[in-house]
Design a protein around this motif. Sequence first.
Motif, mmCIF file in Angstrom:
data_model
loop_
_atom_site.group_PDB
_atom_site.id
_atom_site.type_symbol
_atom_site.label_atom_id
_atom_site.label_comp_id
_atom_site.label_asym_id
_atom_site.label_seq_id
_atom_site.Cartn_x
_atom_site.Cartn_y
_atom_site.Cartn_z
ATOM 1 N N TYR A 5 0.853 -1.192 0.000
ATOM 2 C CA TYR A 5 0.000 0.000 0.000
ATOM 3 C C TYR A 5 0.887 1.241 0.000
ATOM 4 O O TYR A 5 1.935 1.257 0.633
ATOM 5 C CB TYR A 5 -0.874 0.083 1.259
ATOM 6 N N GLU A 6 0.416 2.285 -0.674
ATOM 7 C CA GLU A 6 1.062 3.586 -0.571
ATOM 8 C C GLU A 6 -0.012 4.605 -0.235
ATOM 9 O O GLU A 6 -1.075 4.625 -0.854
ATOM 10 C CB GLU A 6 1.729 3.992 -1.882
ATOM 11 N N VAL A 7 0.277 5.430 0.772
ATOM 12 C CA VAL A 7 -0.640 6.500 1.159
ATOM 13 C C VAL A 7 0.121 7.813 1.036
ATOM 14 O O VAL A 7 1.172 7.990 1.644
ATOM 15 C CB VAL A 7 -1.156 6.314 2.604
ATOM 16 N N GLU A 8 -0.406 8.716 0.219
ATOM 17 C CA GLU A 8 0.198 10.034 0.067
ATOM 18 C C GLU A 8 -0.491 10.981 1.043
ATOM 19 O O GLU A 8 -1.718 11.083 1.054
ATOM 20 C CB GLU A 8 0.005 10.529 -1.360
ATOM 21 N N VAL A 9 0.327 11.641 1.854
ATOM 22 C CA VAL A 9 -0.191 12.580 2.858
ATOM 23 C C VAL A 9 0.356 13.965 2.546
ATOM 24 O O VAL A 9 1.555 14.134 2.321
ATOM 25 C CB VAL A 9 0.239 12.145 4.282
ATOM 26 N N THR A 10 -0.535 14.954 2.509
ATOM 27 C CA THR A 10 -0.111 16.344 2.363
ATOM 28 C C THR A 10 -0.108 16.967 3.757
ATOM 29 O O THR A 10 -1.127 16.963 4.455
ATOM 30 C CB THR A 10 -1.048 17.121 1.424
ATOM 31 N N LEU A 11 1.054 17.466 4.138
ATOM 32 C CA LEU A 11 1.223 18.067 5.462
ATOM 33 C C LEU A 11 0.703 19.500 5.476
ATOM 34 O O LEU A 11 0.443 20.083 4.417
ATOM 35 C CB LEU A 11 2.705 18.033 5.839
#
Length: 103
Positions: free
Chosen positions: A68-74
């Motif tokens: 799985y890959e989860v992209e998070v914008t800070l």
Amino acid sequence: MRRSTWTVVVTAAAATVLAGGAALASADDDPASPITGDALTHASEVALRSTGGGTVTGTEVGDEDSYYEVEVTLADGHQVDVQLDEQFAVVATTADHEGSGDD
């Protein structure tokens, strides 16, 4: 080898190379499959805990780096990719500089 036979061999080889290149190009164009359902909820929770917050802005199942890959914008606008295995354990966290202007 006769000239006509050589021409057929070269033409066939070129066609094979072109067909293989087209297949690879179309494989790169396949859209990623997003994480869905309970897996999305769980993966998002783990990723946000790993980054200390932010907003999930993209997900992918079967990423080239992990299951799985989860992209998070800070909050500061930077993006972090959180890589998870099949049991939702974090295996890597990397800053995603793609499109951030930080080249």
